[in-house]
Design a protein around this motif. Structure first.
Motif: not given
Length: 413
Positions: A122-134, A221-231
């Motif tokens: 979940c932490k690194y997903a935010a850093q990937y976002t900029a590259h995937f948006d480009k 585009d296809i994106k993945v969004k992670f959830t760190d809260t339950d569930p």
């Protein structure tokens, strides 16, 4: 339990008599003859009984009920304990319990490890976002990469440079420039990028039908969004450009994951697993829903003999059925899941996990086929291992046994 075979009476007698003086040899001969006579008579009677038993067994094996009962009995034997653990002394069994408790604690630590890995994702997903948006901007043609961004070695370009002479290269460059000016003025981005990926991967290509392709050409585009809260889990987001098929711009598929042990079977834990998935409704334009089809059926009235045509809407094979997965029974209805539903959910979970782990992070490599080459290489390694296990040296014309391959001579003691 297999009963031990009884030793042959003749052999037992012969061994006993070998310890006696030689004067008893004639008695041995008489006794052996008597034993042989007895066995011949028993053999004749046993032969008749054996023939009858064979006939009865053959008749029974033709009975479907007997076969079904036999198959069920054999199935219950598979995986059953051998009895070794049950035969251990009580002190040893007590220690085995302690080992199981330790194993359970190890699995709990493993579960905690995977939870922290998910938090890290979940932490690194935010850093990937900029590259995937480009990446999306380039794919859709909203951004044109500059020369520095395109500076990446290409095997094809190296081969071309070696084969073409300087004059031919200049001529080819002029011709290429003219063609680009004429035919590529309106070409933007990378057309059919995601559709090509879906068709390149066998697991996903089976889902894509001919009538899906015009729609999937609008997939941007296809994106993945992670959830760190339950569930905890992840959501796949599919982005579409405006099209004539549906009004939605985003279609989603949400997956719920379990990181803890299954309380009913704690030792089956092999890491986090997907336990549930939820799709989304699709707002189809009239007459554009490719997930259903209209079937016409003729019905004839028995009494009047009148024939009428009835139309019925049934489900149609389509990639977009991916967004309408079967519902996982919960609570008291958990046991209502049949084998077909389990197979469908298992396949759905596998596809969702594959898109998340492989397709989205390495999309361009699946587009070019480079990631496919790696996957096929891994499969070939497995096939080679299987072939090695089935090797038959007798049928190999090139097989030449060495000195060390010769079988050892049997030495009688």
């Amino acid at each position: 339990h297999i009963p031990r075979a009884q030793p042959d009476r003749r052999i037992e007698y012969f061994n006993n008599e070998m310890a006696e003086p030689e004067s008893k040899a004639p008695e041995v001969e008489d006794e052996v003859e008597e034993v042989e006579d007895e066995e011949e008579e028993a053999g004749e009677a046993g032969g008749d009984q054996g023939a009858d038993s064979t006939k009865i067994a053959a008749q029974l094996m033709k009975n479907p009920q007997v076969l079904a009962a036999l198959q069920q009995k054999l199935g219950s034997i598979v995986g059953s304990p051998s009895g070794y653990i049950q035969s251990l002394p009580k002190p040893v069994k007590r220690r085995v319990k302690a080992l199981k408790k330790l194993q359970n604690e190890v699995i709990q630590l493993e579960s905690q490890f995977y939870k922290e890995v998910h938090i890290l994702e979940c932490k690194y997903a935010a850093q990937y976002t900029a590259h995937f948006d480009k990446r999306r901007e380039i794919l859709t043609g909203n951004t044109e990469p500059n020369d520095d961004e395109c500076d990446w070695p290409s095997d094809e370009e190296k081969d071309d440079e070696e084969e073409l002479a300087d004059e031919l290269k200049k001529k080819a460059a002029v011709e290429e420039k003219k063609e680009e000016e004429k035919s590529e003025e309106d070409l933007k981005g990378v057309p059919g990028f995601w559709l090509t990926i879906l068709k390149n991967v066998d697991m996903l290509a089976e889902m894509v039908q001919d009538h899906d392709e015009p729609i999937l050409n609008h997939l941007q585009d296809i994106k993945v969004k992670f959830t760190d809260t339950d569930p905890q889990g992840f959501t796949l987001e599919f982005y579409f450009s405006p099209n004539e098929y549906f009004t939605d711009s985003i279609l989603t598929k949400q997956y719920t994951m379990r990181f803890e042990q299954d309380p009913t079977d704690p030792f089956s834990y092999e890491g986090p697993e997907i336990t549930k998935c939820v799709g989304c409704p699709i707002t189809w334009n009239k007459g554009k829903n490719v997930t259903v089809k209209v079937v016409k059926k003729k019905q004839k009235h028995k009494g009047k003999g009148i024939t009428r045509t009835v139309t019925k809407t049934v489900q149609n094979d389509s990639f977009f059925n991916f967004f309408s997965p079967p519902q996982v029974p919960e609570g008291e209805n958990e046991d209502d899941m049949d084998e077909d539903m389990e197979a469908l959910l298992a396949a759905d979970f596998e596809i969702g996990h594959f898109i998340r782990e492989r397709i989205v992070p390495r999309a361009v490599l699946y587009f070019t086929g480079e990631a496919l080459d790696t996957d096929e290489f891994d499969d070939d390694e497995g096939e080679e291992e299987d072939e090695e296990g089935d090797y038959d040296e007798e049928n190999d014309p090139d097989f030449q046994p060495g000195e060390g391959d010769k079988p050892a001579e049997c030495k009688q003691q």
